[in-house]
Design a protein around this motif. Sequence first.
Motif, PDB file in Angstrom:
ATOM      1  N   ARG A  79      -2.210   7.265   4.216  1.00  0.00           N
ATOM      2  CA  ARG A  79      -1.939   7.460   2.782  1.00  0.00           C
ATOM      3  C   ARG A  79      -0.458   7.662   2.530  1.00  0.00           C
ATOM      4  O   ARG A  79       0.106   7.125   1.582  1.00  0.00           O
ATOM      5  N   GLU A  80       0.176   8.454   3.400  1.00  0.00           N
ATOM      6  CA  GLU A  80       1.607   8.733   3.250  1.00  0.00           C
ATOM      7  C   GLU A  80       2.435   7.457   3.406  1.00  0.00           C
ATOM      8  O   GLU A  80       3.409   7.247   2.680  1.00  0.00           O
ATOM      9  N   GLY A  82       1.239   4.364   3.037  1.00  0.00           N
ATOM     10  CA  GLY A  82       0.731   3.259   2.227  1.00  0.00           C
ATOM     11  C   GLY A  82       0.213   2.120   3.081  1.00  0.00           C
ATOM     12  O   GLY A  82       0.312   0.953   2.693  1.00  0.00           O
ATOM     13  N   SER A  84      -3.000   0.811   6.098  1.00  0.00           N
ATOM     14  CA  SER A  84      -4.405   1.027   6.447  1.00  0.00           C
ATOM     15  C   SER A  84      -4.483   1.983   7.645  1.00  0.00           C
ATOM     16  O   SER A  84      -3.554   2.038   8.464  1.00  0.00           O
TER      17      SER A  84
END
Length: 98
Positions: A79-80, A82, A84
Amino acid sequence: MFDRIRRYAARPRPSAPVRKTDGREKRAHNLFEAAAAHVSASAEGDQDRVDEAASWVSPEALSFGVSELACRAVIALARERGQSPDAVARDLLGLPPS
């Protein structure tokens, strides 16, 4: 199936029982505390702390806790960044992109 296990393991619970040892109270450790201590001690190269954390829970529970910690860490890092989770995991392990 693993989602169900994660939800079960992540649900709030009452704190661990307190045991008295040598006049001091000592709280029992749960598998996530053991996993966090084990992984951080391994990363720092502190074998004494690794051994101590491994003694807190069964080997199976420690394995599950370490696996859960790895999953959560990869997801947070993905997530950090961006990216997968697959790309992040492969990058952390030094594997070529798939």
